[in-house]
Design an enzyme around this catalytic site. Structure first.
Site, PDB file in Angstrom:
ATOM      1  N   ALA A  81       0.806  -1.076  -0.033  1.00 61.57           N
ATOM      2  CA  ALA A  81      -0.074   0.141  -0.058  1.00 61.57           C
ATOM      3  C   ALA A  81       0.749   1.109   0.011  1.00 61.57           C
ATOM      4  O   ALA A  81       2.244   1.245   0.296  1.00 61.57           O
ATOM      5  CB  ALA A  81      -0.735   0.083   1.110  1.00 61.57           C
ATOM      6  N   GLY A 116      -0.465  -5.359   0.197  1.00 60.86           N
ATOM      7  CA  GLY A 116      -1.171  -5.159  -0.783  1.00 60.86           C
ATOM      8  C   GLY A 116      -0.908  -5.702  -2.026  1.00 60.86           C
ATOM      9  O   GLY A 116      -1.885  -6.216  -2.967  1.00 60.86           O
ATOM     10  N   GLU A 141      -1.685  -9.385  -1.732  1.00 61.01           N
ATOM     11  CA  GLU A 141      -3.040  -9.589  -1.917  1.00 61.01           C
ATOM     12  C   GLU A 141      -3.633  -9.579  -3.158  1.00 61.01           C
ATOM     13  O   GLU A 141      -4.375  -9.995  -3.776  1.00 61.01           O
ATOM     14  CB  GLU A 141      -3.684  -8.479  -1.059  1.00 61.01           C
ATOM     15  CG  GLU A 141      -3.218  -8.877   0.524  1.00 61.01           C
ATOM     16  CD  GLU A 141      -3.857  -7.866   1.593  1.00 61.01           C
ATOM     17  OE1 GLU A 141      -4.235  -8.263   2.467  1.00 61.01           O
ATOM     18  OE2 GLU A 141      -3.337  -6.815   1.263  1.00 61.01           O
ATOM     19  N   GLU A 180       2.507  -6.535   6.938  1.00 61.07           N
ATOM     20  CA  GLU A 180       1.958  -5.787   8.008  1.00 61.07           C
ATOM     21  C   GLU A 180       2.088  -5.811   9.382  1.00 61.07           C
ATOM     22  O   GLU A 180       1.972  -4.613  10.222  1.00 61.07           O
ATOM     23  CB  GLU A 180       0.551  -5.794   7.640  1.00 61.07           C
ATOM     24  CG  GLU A 180      -0.133  -5.264   6.160  1.00 61.07           C
ATOM     25  CD  GLU A 180       0.093  -6.259   5.120  1.00 61.07           C
ATOM     26  OE1 GLU A 180      -0.435  -6.095   4.043  1.00 61.07           O
ATOM     27  OE2 GLU A 180       0.857  -7.283   5.139  1.00 61.07           O
TER      28      GLU A 180
END
Length: 256
Positions: free
Chosen positions: A64, A107, A110, A130
């Site tokens: 992210a 992310g 993901e 994370e």
């Protein structure tokens, strides 16, 4: 700035390239919006039958956009509703192949797990770090990784934040192919081109059966499969496929 490049890389095959190399393709909200817009364009384009998603030769996506995230509180996140981006990617009806070089973290990892097929270079690295930031994966990591590789190995990487090298990811069943780093995009293109030559309705139905049945009891999944097969029996492509097989010729599928 164009944060997601799109083009046709081969007949019937679309290519999407994340384009923020200066920040290792950090997934800002703006990039995510452009990504789902590009996917929507390919979904509407009947000539595109499979899509390859890459971050380029050096990095897929390092996670992210932390600078953007650091400015957000709970209400900001609630109003931004980032889950809508992920839901749009999950709902993409055509096969999606992730072609991964370099880092696919947070992310970025993901996003890779939203793909139907994952092709990675030998030096690619995956991970959900994370926890090291006092956070947790918020785009499906805690749910998709255990479903992909099982609870125990998933917990090991979720709780430590340790990286997963491509060879280990392949051993765990996360990847479909591991190839030399300079052959990732070509390997993904070859698979995508093969899929693009298959009957589109059957391809779409197979994807729906797999995804919709994954979390259902076996009997319910089998019912979805049976109904899908019954629908395909009415297609022109089914008639063409069988006729071409009997006549020993190449089938021409039109998605009807």
């Amino acid at each position: 700035m164009t944060l997601v490049l799109n083009e046709e890389m081969a007949p019937g095959v679309g290519l999407l390239t994340l384009n923020r190399p200066d920040v290792r393709n950090a997934l800002s909200f703006e990039l995510r919006q452009q990504l789902i817009d590009a996917l929507a364009d390919f979904a509407r384009n009947e000539t595109i039958r499979c899509v390859v998603l890459t971050g380029g030769p050096d990095v897929f996506a390092a996670g992210a956009d932390l600078k953007q995230l650091s400015r957000m509180g709970p209400i900001d996140m609630l109003e931004a509703s980032p889950e809508r981006y992920w839901q749009a990617i999950s709902a993409f009806p055509k096969p999606l192949i992730a072609a991964v070089n370099g880092l696919a973290l947070g992310g970025g990892f993901e996003l890779v797990m939203h793909a139907d097929i994952i092709v990675a270079g030998q030096s690619a690295t995956f991970g959900l770090p994370e926890v090291k930031l006092g956070l947790l994966p918020g785009a499906g990591g805690t749910q998709r990784l255990p479903r992909a590789i099982g609870k125990s190995p998933a917990m090991r990487f979720l709780l430590t934040g340790d990286p997963i090298p491509a060879p280990l990811a392949a051993e765990l069943g996360l990847l479909s192919d591991v190839v030399p780093d300079d052959q990732v995009l070509e390997a993904a293109r070859e698979i995508a081109s093969k899929i693009a030559r298959r009957p589109p309705l059957a391809v779409r139905m197979i994807k729906q059966c797999v995804l919709n049945g994954a979390d259902l009891p076996l009997d319910a999944g089998l019912e979805i499969e049976r109904k899908s097969l019954q629908l395909l029996l009415a297609s022109e492509d089914k008639a063409e496929g069988i006729a071409a097989f009997i006549e020993k010729r190449q089938a021409v599928f039109k998605g009807r």
